[in-house]
Design a protein around this motif. Sequence first.
Motif, short mmCIF file in Angstrom:
data_model
loop_
_atom_site.label_atom_id
_atom_site.label_comp_id
_atom_site.label_asym_id
_atom_site.label_seq_id
_atom_site.Cartn_x
_atom_site.Cartn_y
_atom_site.Cartn_z
N PRO A 202 -20.46 -20.35 15.64
CA PRO A 202 -19.31 -19.08 15.50
C PRO A 202 -20.04 -17.77 16.39
O PRO A 202 -19.04 -16.93 16.52
CB PRO A 202 -19.63 -18.80 13.91
CG PRO A 202 -19.88 -19.79 13.23
CD PRO A 202 -20.87 -20.68 14.19
N THR A 203 -21.04 -17.68 16.81
CA THR A 203 -21.38 -16.52 17.59
C THR A 203 -22.37 -17.19 18.57
O THR A 203 -23.26 -18.10 18.45
CB THR A 203 -22.08 -15.60 16.94
OG1 THR A 203 -22.48 -14.35 17.66
CG2 THR A 203 -23.40 -15.95 16.12
N ILE A 204 -22.68 -16.38 19.49
CA ILE A 204 -23.73 -16.64 20.54
C ILE A 204 -25.27 -16.38 19.96
O ILE A 204 -24.93 -15.35 18.93
CB ILE A 204 -23.98 -15.91 21.85
CG1 ILE A 204 -23.76 -14.32 21.73
CG2 ILE A 204 -22.45 -16.40 22.73
CD1 ILE A 204 -23.92 -13.51 23.05
N ILE A 205 -26.29 -17.23 19.88
CA ILE A 205 -27.25 -16.94 18.91
C ILE A 205 -28.57 -17.38 20.02
O ILE A 205 -28.53 -18.21 20.83
CB ILE A 205 -27.35 -17.65 17.60
CG1 ILE A 205 -28.35 -17.28 16.71
CG2 ILE A 205 -27.48 -19.03 18.28
CD1 ILE A 205 -28.00 -15.82 16.21
N GLY A 206 -29.60 -16.57 19.78
CA GLY A 206 -30.87 -17.08 20.04
C GLY A 206 -32.05 -16.37 19.23
O GLY A 206 -31.86 -15.23 18.57
N ASN A 207 -33.12 -16.87 19.23
CA ASN A 207 -34.36 -16.44 18.56
C ASN A 207 -33.88 -16.52 16.93
O ASN A 207 -34.66 -15.93 16.21
CB ASN A 207 -34.73 -15.15 18.84
CG ASN A 207 -35.72 -14.95 20.09
OD1 ASN A 207 -35.90 -16.22 20.67
ND2 ASN A 207 -36.26 -13.79 20.57
N ALA A 208 -33.23 -17.42 16.55
CA ALA A 208 -33.04 -17.71 15.21
C ALA A 208 -33.73 -18.49 14.59
O ALA A 208 -34.62 -19.29 15.01
CB ALA A 208 -31.30 -18.09 15.14
N GLY A 209 -33.94 -18.47 13.23
CA GLY A 209 -34.55 -19.47 12.56
C GLY A 209 -33.86 -20.51 11.81
O GLY A 209 -32.71 -20.31 11.82
N SER A 210 -34.31 -21.65 11.25
CA SER A 210 -33.47 -22.59 10.80
C SER A 210 -34.22 -23.39 9.90
O SER A 210 -35.35 -23.34 9.77
CB SER A 210 -32.93 -23.63 11.82
OG SER A 210 -34.07 -24.37 12.70
N ALA A 211 -33.48 -24.05 8.87
CA ALA A 211 -34.02 -24.92 7.66
C ALA A 211 -33.19 -25.96 7.32
O ALA A 211 -31.71 -25.74 7.23
CB ALA A 211 -34.65 -23.93 6.71
#
Length: 301
Positions: A202-211
């Motif tokens: 849905p959006t450009i993203i960087g440096n996110a976390g995930s689980a």
Amino acid sequence: EASKKITESYDPQTNAWTNLQSLNYSRKNVATASLGGKLYAIGGRDRSDLEIYDPLSNTWTLDSNTTLLSINEGGAAITIDNKMYFIDGNGTGEGRMFAYDPVSSEWSEKSNMPVGRTGFKLVWFQKRIWAIGGWNSDAVESYDISTDSWRTETSLPGIRGGHVAWVAEDKIFVLGRWGGATDEIIVYNPITEDWSYHSQFPTIIGNAGSAILDGRVYVVGGRTSNIDEENHSSQVFSADITPPMDLYYREANASGTITLDKLSTDLAGEFASSSAVSAPLGLVSAVDYNDDAPGDHTILE
């Protein structure tokens, strides 16, 4: 850009976040993994140490058992078969790898990752640890725990660091990157051994976390603009990654029980909440779409 001490937890049942005890030290680009019901935070910018979070006491403790380790910013960690594997961040040379055994409470050094890098991600895929991308790297390599050896895999179609990665449907998915952030999700197919475009986030993203939690992948926070801008996000996105299932029917004169654990979340909920209006006539079983059908069943859906 500042490092933070914040620790928060998310409950999918209540869809609510809770503030927890803060880290003892601020950490940026930290490696994290869970082991034995505790959370490990390793390294980070200007940190060469390790903290352990105990949810029972809501406390972070600095671990002194790190003499063997090489800890720099931008490493990654993963837990496999009750052991934690940590690869140090290293922009040049090779990446040093270590394993922690909670039974002996000891770290041991393993074979180096051939392409040293920072900002890479680790996933467990086809019984191997895969190290994917990095701040200045498109490298993909996989590690065999049983032989303590590395293998070169198909490179990413471009450099990706600060991305997120997960495994679903027998494939590897990679989302976003930092340094020219993107909303593109790419996927690795082990049959063709190549990467391809999958879909858009849905959006450009960087440096996110995930689980991964309860059959869903969660993408948490991150930055949603180019690297020279300070656009930090508090948004959380999730997607159902439950694999598709085939349903099979068996006559009531055959023994067995209904299997709900592999159905999609919505379908399992419908079955679980339904009430029987007559004596059961048969058995419905869910089978992974890649697996063979039970011999005494016929296709239902």
